[in-house]
Write a protein that holds these residues in place. Structure first.
Motif, PDB file in Angstrom:
ATOM      1  N   GLN A   1       0.819  -1.204   0.000  1.00  0.00           N
ATOM      2  CA  GLN A   1       0.000   0.000   0.000  1.00  0.00           C
ATOM      3  C   GLN A   1       0.854   1.254   0.000  1.00  0.00           C
ATOM      4  O   GLN A   1       2.002   1.254   0.454  1.00  0.00           O
ATOM      5  CB  GLN A   1      -0.929   0.020   1.202  1.00  0.00           C
ATOM      6  CG  GLN A   1      -0.245   0.020   2.551  1.00  0.00           C
ATOM      7  CD  GLN A   1      -1.236  -0.024   3.699  1.00  0.00           C
ATOM      8  OE1 GLN A   1      -2.400   0.316   3.541  1.00  0.00           O
ATOM      9  NE2 GLN A   1      -0.774  -0.463   4.862  1.00  0.00           N
ATOM     10  N   LYS A   2       0.252   2.328  -0.535  1.00  0.00           N
ATOM     11  CA  LYS A   2       0.898   3.630  -0.503  1.00  0.00           C
ATOM     12  C   LYS A   2       0.984   4.114   0.938  1.00  0.00           C
ATOM     13  O   LYS A   2       0.142   3.779   1.777  1.00  0.00           O
ATOM     14  CB  LYS A   2       0.082   4.645  -1.325  1.00  0.00           C
ATOM     15  CG  LYS A   2       0.027   4.369  -2.819  1.00  0.00           C
ATOM     16  CD  LYS A   2       1.332   4.749  -3.490  1.00  0.00           C
ATOM     17  CE  LYS A   2       1.208   4.707  -4.996  1.00  0.00           C
ATOM     18  NZ  LYS A   2       2.477   5.060  -5.676  1.00  0.00           N
TER      19      LYS A   2
ATOM     20  N   PHE B   1      -5.698   2.373  -7.690  1.00  0.00           N
ATOM     21  CA  PHE B   1      -5.538   1.523  -6.517  1.00  0.00           C
ATOM     22  C   PHE B   1      -4.351   2.003  -5.674  1.00  0.00           C
ATOM     23  O   PHE B   1      -3.278   2.276  -6.192  1.00  0.00           O
ATOM     24  CB  PHE B   1      -5.295   0.074  -6.936  1.00  0.00           C
ATOM     25  CG  PHE B   1      -6.478  -0.555  -7.620  1.00  0.00           C
ATOM     26  CD1 PHE B   1      -7.691  -0.692  -6.965  1.00  0.00           C
ATOM     27  CD2 PHE B   1      -6.381  -1.011  -8.923  1.00  0.00           C
ATOM     28  CE1 PHE B   1      -8.791  -1.262  -7.589  1.00  0.00           C
ATOM     29  CE2 PHE B   1      -7.462  -1.592  -9.554  1.00  0.00           C
ATOM     30  CZ  PHE B   1      -8.673  -1.720  -8.891  1.00  0.00           C
ATOM     31  N   TYR B   2      -4.586   2.129  -4.383  1.00  0.00           N
ATOM     32  CA  TYR B   2      -3.514   2.517  -3.469  1.00  0.00           C
ATOM     33  C   TYR B   2      -3.140   1.390  -2.514  1.00  0.00           C
ATOM     34  O   TYR B   2      -2.190   1.509  -1.736  1.00  0.00           O
ATOM     35  CB  TYR B   2      -3.909   3.755  -2.656  1.00  0.00           C
ATOM     36  CG  TYR B   2      -5.015   3.533  -1.643  1.00  0.00           C
ATOM     37  CD1 TYR B   2      -4.728   3.064  -0.364  1.00  0.00           C
ATOM     38  CD2 TYR B   2      -6.342   3.799  -1.961  1.00  0.00           C
ATOM     39  CE1 TYR B   2      -5.736   2.853   0.571  1.00  0.00           C
ATOM     40  CE2 TYR B   2      -7.353   3.591  -1.037  1.00  0.00           C
ATOM     41  CZ  TYR B   2      -7.044   3.117   0.222  1.00  0.00           C
ATOM     42  OH  TYR B   2      -8.044   2.904   1.141  1.00  0.00           O
ATOM     43  N   LYS B   3      -3.872   0.273  -2.629  1.00  0.00           N
ATOM     44  CA  LYS B   3      -3.592  -0.859  -1.733  1.00  0.00           C
ATOM     45  C   LYS B   3      -3.931  -2.163  -2.440  1.00  0.00           C
ATOM     46  O   LYS B   3      -4.934  -2.256  -3.158  1.00  0.00           O
ATOM     47  CB  LYS B   3      -4.411  -0.727  -0.444  1.00  0.00           C
ATOM     48  CG  LYS B   3      -4.152  -1.821   0.590  1.00  0.00           C
ATOM     49  CD  LYS B   3      -4.992  -1.556   1.846  1.00  0.00           C
ATOM     50  CE  LYS B   3      -4.747  -2.604   2.920  1.00  0.00           C
ATOM     51  NZ  LYS B   3      -5.547  -2.344   4.141  1.00  0.00           N
ATOM     52  N   LEU B   4      -3.103  -3.175  -2.220  1.00  0.00           N
ATOM     53  CA  LEU B   4      -3.364  -4.524  -2.737  1.00  0.00           C
ATOM     54  C   LEU B   4      -2.916  -5.509  -1.661  1.00  0.00           C
ATOM     55  O   LEU B   4      -1.812  -5.392  -1.128  1.00  0.00           O
ATOM     56  CB  LEU B   4      -2.583  -4.772  -4.028  1.00  0.00           C
ATOM     57  CG  LEU B   4      -2.762  -6.160  -4.646  1.00  0.00           C
ATOM     58  CD1 LEU B   4      -4.071  -6.227  -5.432  1.00  0.00           C
ATOM     59  CD2 LEU B   4      -1.593  -6.505  -5.577  1.00  0.00           C
TER      60      LEU B   4
ATOM     61  N   SER C   1      -9.184   1.064  -3.959  1.00  0.00           N
ATOM     62  CA  SER C   1      -9.045   2.480  -4.292  1.00  0.00           C
ATOM     63  C   SER C   1     -10.021   3.257  -3.425  1.00  0.00           C
ATOM     64  O   SER C   1     -10.799   2.660  -2.671  1.00  0.00           O
ATOM     65  CB  SER C   1      -9.326   2.730  -5.781  1.00  0.00           C
ATOM     66  OG  SER C   1     -10.708   2.575  -6.056  1.00  0.00           O
ATOM     67  N   VAL C   2     -10.007   4.561  -3.529  1.00  0.00           N
ATOM     68  CA  VAL C   2     -10.932   5.374  -2.730  1.00  0.00           C
ATOM     69  C   VAL C   2     -12.379   5.082  -3.110  1.00  0.00           C
ATOM     70  O   VAL C   2     -13.270   5.060  -2.261  1.00  0.00           O
ATOM     71  CB  VAL C   2     -10.615   6.868  -2.919  1.00  0.00           C
ATOM     72  CG1 VAL C   2     -11.654   7.735  -2.205  1.00  0.00           C
ATOM     73  CG2 VAL C   2      -9.219   7.192  -2.392  1.00  0.00           C
ATOM     74  N   LEU C   3     -12.616   4.818  -4.390  1.00  0.00           N
ATOM     75  CA  LEU C   3     -13.976   4.648  -4.885  1.00  0.00           C
ATOM     76  C   LEU C   3     -14.486   3.212  -4.844  1.00  0.00           C
ATOM     77  O   LEU C   3     -15.688   2.980  -4.802  1.00  0.00           O
ATOM     78  CB  LEU C   3     -14.075   5.160  -6.330  1.00  0.00           C
ATOM     79  CG  LEU C   3     -13.855   6.662  -6.531  1.00  0.00           C
ATOM     80  CD1 LEU C   3     -13.910   6.997  -8.012  1.00  0.00           C
ATOM     81  CD2 LEU C   3     -14.889   7.476  -5.759  1.00  0.00           C
TER      82      LEU C   3
ATOM     83  N   LEU D   1      -0.063  -1.967 -11.626  1.00  0.00           N
ATOM     84  CA  LEU D   1       0.296  -1.461 -10.301  1.00  0.00           C
ATOM     85  C   LEU D   1       1.616  -0.702 -10.330  1.00  0.00           C
ATOM     86  O   LEU D   1       2.598  -1.176 -10.905  1.00  0.00           O
ATOM     87  CB  LEU D   1       0.433  -2.618  -9.305  1.00  0.00           C
ATOM     88  CG  LEU D   1      -0.786  -3.515  -9.095  1.00  0.00           C
ATOM     89  CD1 LEU D   1      -0.389  -4.705  -8.244  1.00  0.00           C
ATOM     90  CD2 LEU D   1      -1.908  -2.736  -8.448  1.00  0.00           C
ATOM     91  N   PRO D   2       1.661   0.454  -9.678  1.00  0.00           N
ATOM     92  CA  PRO D   2       2.943   1.124  -9.450  1.00  0.00           C
ATOM     93  C   PRO D   2       3.587   0.537  -8.204  1.00  0.00           C
ATOM     94  O   PRO D   2       3.132  -0.488  -7.688  1.00  0.00           O
ATOM     95  CB  PRO D   2       2.524   2.584  -9.214  1.00  0.00           C
ATOM     96  CG  PRO D   2       1.172   2.445  -8.552  1.00  0.00           C
ATOM     97  CD  PRO D   2       0.534   1.207  -9.148  1.00  0.00           C
TER      98      PRO D   2
END
Length: 286
Positions: free
Chosen positions: A157-158, A207-210, A221-223, A263-264
């Motif tokens: 995650q970020k 996506f900020y988390k996996l 993601s937020v949404l 994914l980054p």
């Protein structure tokens, strides 16, 4: 496996040489031009100072590219079944065995991978400018994959800075929009409205988390939150985006229904995410 050596790509060397001579010529030209007299035979002090300042800047860039050129031989990497080492050293002197590599850090500004041991000590740097870098990276991932075998249900995650930065940027654009509205600046107002929606979309949709749990991949993601079965994963691959000449590694998860997740880096280097996900999906899909 026979020994393979990777040197700095010839095209990148030529480009750096071109930059060196370009900056050097501009610096020399600026120095010469600064002492060319005006039509009345006098020197304009302001012009001289400006030209000398510009020459100093170009000279600094020239010196930097020269140092970069001189350092290229130290970038070369040799690999065999035992490990890897800088080619300027002998194998006996510089060998980094595969088992000692416990962490792979991405240095995006410096455009290189930094390999570390379990204590976080730097072992060796692998530069993106090496020829056949993708092949070198794939070989590295293959050789150190067993070092990440303990990651069963990882979370990527970020960090908090990612969220704080995005929220502050959006708030700043909203404030500028209100300023434009209050001062009847339609261009500023609508410009900020567009920027706010663009930033909101990028922040909320990506996506900020996996994380992996119960034989599933959960992407957040937020949404939205999406759940994928690991058995539906077709392959996990490494991809590279390029922005202004800089390589940006990313991980792509391809599914059997032709959908994909790109994914980054999510708190860890893209290469580590790739290795861990490939280990997990390959075991589950057997």
């Amino acid at each position: 496996m026979s020994r393979t050596t990777y040197h700095v790509d010839a095209g990148f060397v030529k480009m750096t040489k071109f930059g060196f001579w370009g900056f050097t010529c501009m610096a020399i030209l600026g120095v010469v031009a600064s002492f060319v007299p005006e039509s009345d035979g006098t020197l304009n002090l302001a012009s001289v100072l400006v030209l000398l300042f510009c020459s100093t800047i170009f000279g600094g860039f020239g010196y930097y590219t020269y140092r970069t050129l001189k350092s290229f031989p130290r970038f070369s990497i040799s690999i065999d079944e035992d490990g890897l080492w800088y080619s300027v050293k002998s194998k006996e002197e510089g060998l980094i065995d595969w088992a000692s590599i416990q962490s792979v850090q991405e240095k995006r500004i410096l455009q290189k991978l930094r390999l570390q041991d379990r204590n976080g000590q730097n072992l060796i740097d692998v530069h993106y400018q090496l020829n056949n870098f993708s092949c070198l990276r794939n070989r590295l991932a293959e050789e150190v994959s067993d070092n990440y075998a303990g990651s069963k249900e990882p979370v990527f995650q970020k960090n908090l800075f990612h969220h704080v930065f995005n929220v502050l940027v959006i708030i700043s654009f909203i404030a500028l929009g209100f300023y434009g509205f209050i001062n009847l600046s339609a261009f500023l107002f609508w410009g900020m409205v567009v920027l706010v929606f663009v930033c909101l979309y990028k922040y909320c949709s990506k996506f900020y988390k996996l994380y992996v749990t119960d034989n599933s991949l959960i992407a957040v993601s937020v949404l939205k939150t999406k759940k994928y079965k690991i058995t539906d994963v077709k392959e996990v691959v490494m991809l590279d985006d390029f922005h202004k000449g800089a390589r940006i590694p990313k991980v792509c998860i391809n599914f059997c229904d032709e959908s994909r997740i790109k994914l980054p880096s999510l708190g860890r280097s893209a290469l580590e995410i790739y290795i861990i996900l490939k280990n997990i999906t390959s075991k589950e899909c057997k």
